[in-house]
Motif scaffolding. Structure first.
Motif, PDB file in Angstrom:
ATOM      1  N   LYS A  43       0.838  -1.207   0.000  1.00  0.00           N
ATOM      2  CA  LYS A  43       0.000   0.000   0.000  1.00  0.00           C
ATOM      3  C   LYS A  43       0.868   1.251   0.000  1.00  0.00           C
ATOM      4  O   LYS A  43       0.619   2.187  -0.762  1.00  0.00           O
ATOM      5  N   ARG A  44       1.896   1.269   0.838  1.00  0.00           N
ATOM      6  CA  ARG A  44       2.801   2.428   0.861  1.00  0.00           C
ATOM      7  C   ARG A  44       3.498   2.590  -0.484  1.00  0.00           C
ATOM      8  O   ARG A  44       3.649   3.703  -0.991  1.00  0.00           O
ATOM      9  N   GLN A  45       3.899   1.481  -1.079  1.00  0.00           N
ATOM     10  CA  GLN A  45       4.562   1.521  -2.374  1.00  0.00           C
ATOM     11  C   GLN A  45       3.612   2.060  -3.454  1.00  0.00           C
ATOM     12  O   GLN A  45       4.002   2.883  -4.280  1.00  0.00           O
ATOM     13  N   ALA A  46       2.360   1.614  -3.432  1.00  0.00           N
ATOM     14  CA  ALA A  46       1.367   2.096  -4.403  1.00  0.00           C
ATOM     15  C   ALA A  46       1.119   3.593  -4.224  1.00  0.00           C
ATOM     16  O   ALA A  46       1.010   4.327  -5.218  1.00  0.00           O
ATOM     17  N   ASP A  47       1.044   4.056  -2.986  1.00  0.00           N
ATOM     18  CA  ASP A  47       0.859   5.490  -2.731  1.00  0.00           C
ATOM     19  C   ASP A  47       2.033   6.290  -3.284  1.00  0.00           C
ATOM     20  O   ASP A  47       1.856   7.338  -3.909  1.00  0.00           O
ATOM     21  N   THR A  48       3.256   5.795  -3.062  1.00  0.00           N
ATOM     22  CA  THR A  48       4.452   6.470  -3.562  1.00  0.00           C
ATOM     23  C   THR A  48       4.452   6.518  -5.090  1.00  0.00           C
ATOM     24  O   THR A  48       4.742   7.560  -5.691  1.00  0.00           O
ATOM     25  N   THR A  68       1.850   6.336  -7.082  1.00  0.00           N
ATOM     26  CA  THR A  68       0.766   7.208  -7.540  1.00  0.00           C
ATOM     27  C   THR A  68       1.202   8.670  -7.478  1.00  0.00           C
ATOM     28  O   THR A  68       0.957   9.447  -8.414  1.00  0.00           O
ATOM     29  N   LYS A  69       1.872   9.047  -6.397  1.00  0.00           N
ATOM     30  CA  LYS A  69       2.374  10.426  -6.280  1.00  0.00           C
ATOM     31  C   LYS A  69       3.427  10.711  -7.345  1.00  0.00           C
ATOM     32  O   LYS A  69       3.454  11.790  -7.929  1.00  0.00           O
ATOM     33  N   GLU A  91       1.683  11.309 -10.626  1.00  0.00           N
ATOM     34  CA  GLU A  91       1.070  12.639 -10.675  1.00  0.00           C
ATOM     35  C   GLU A  91       2.110  13.727 -10.924  1.00  0.00           C
ATOM     36  O   GLU A  91       1.884  14.635 -11.726  1.00  0.00           O
ATOM     37  N   GLU A 100       4.120  -2.720 -10.463  1.00  0.00           N
ATOM     38  CA  GLU A 100       4.393  -1.297 -10.279  1.00  0.00           C
ATOM     39  C   GLU A 100       3.955  -0.496 -11.502  1.00  0.00           C
ATOM     40  O   GLU A 100       3.404   0.600 -11.374  1.00  0.00           O
ATOM     41  N   VAL A 127       0.210   0.102 -11.345  1.00  0.00           N
ATOM     42  CA  VAL A 127      -0.205   1.178 -10.435  1.00  0.00           C
ATOM     43  C   VAL A 127      -0.150   2.516 -11.161  1.00  0.00           C
ATOM     44  O   VAL A 127      -1.072   3.333 -11.068  1.00  0.00           O
ATOM     45  N   ALA A 138      -3.178   5.050 -12.233  1.00  0.00           N
ATOM     46  CA  ALA A 138      -3.161   6.436 -11.741  1.00  0.00           C
ATOM     47  C   ALA A 138      -3.346   7.438 -12.878  1.00  0.00           C
ATOM     48  O   ALA A 138      -3.941   8.505 -12.680  1.00  0.00           O
TER      49      ALA A 138
END
Length: 193
Positions: free
Chosen positions: A126-131, A133-134, A137, A159, A162, A166
């Motif tokens: 989850k942390r990796q996916a958030d990173t 995604t950012k 962006e 990866e 993801v 995004a």
């Protein structure tokens, strides 16, 4: 370098043997909360994965917890506990290895080679996916401003997925995978070029 070639020697050194029943977990409960009968546990992919992961983490850190659930497209497992994040390993390498082993165990079931397996340890994925995604962006803003494509370093399919997700609905940029095998990478480019 050690010249031993017998896997049983390695396992015995680790305190693991085929006859080792001391850390064998009970059958996983079914949807109703009762333990599945032994013959069902042997063929139910969720129960097989649960048993494998519980046996693995019991040997590493008995304080870790395993939760397995079946989703629409995969069987997902979460390993949690106070020291779970350390088990993921550097850059998630140990997590990746555990996931490959888990898939291999499930693929041994007849007709289950197509089952997708996702394992997360201590929220690493989850942390990796958030990173990611950012990152997607930030790169999308740069590509939209410059009008020039940006090629990322090679990365695993999960990866890349993801980042694709995004940017799927982004109005100014799009993403595509290029290359083959381990050198497959993402290119983010302006949508209207």
């Amino acid at each position: 370098m050690d010249n031993r070639t017998n896997l049983d020697d390695y396992l015995a050194e680790l305190g693991i043997s085929e006859a080792d029943e001391s850390v064998t977990p009970p059958p996983a409960p079914d949807a109703s909360g009762s333990a599945a009968p032994p013959e069902a546990a042997a063929t139910d992919p969720r129960a097989v994965l649960d048993r494998f992961l519980r046996g693995l983490v019991a040997r590493i850190d008995p304080e870790l917890n395993v939760t397995v659930r079946e989703t629409e497209d995969a069987i997902e497992a979460e390993i949690s506990g106070e020291n779970a994040a350390r088990l993921a390993g550097r850059d998630g390498r140990t997590l990746g290895a555990i996931e490959v082993l888990a898939y291999t165990v499930l693929s041994k079931l007849e007709g289950r080679g197509d089952t997708r397996v996702r394992v997360d340890i201590g929220g690493f994925r989850k942390r990796q996916a958030d990173t990611l995604t950012k990152l997607a962006e930030r790169l999308a803003i740069g590509v939209a401003k410059s009008g020039e494509a940006h090629e990322l370093q090679p990365m695993p399919a999960a990866e890349r997925r993801v980042i694709h997700i995004a940017l799927k609905e982004h109005p100014d940029v799009m993403s595509e995978s290029v290359g083959e095998g381990a050198s497959r990478r993402l290119v983010i480019k302006p949508r209207h070029s």
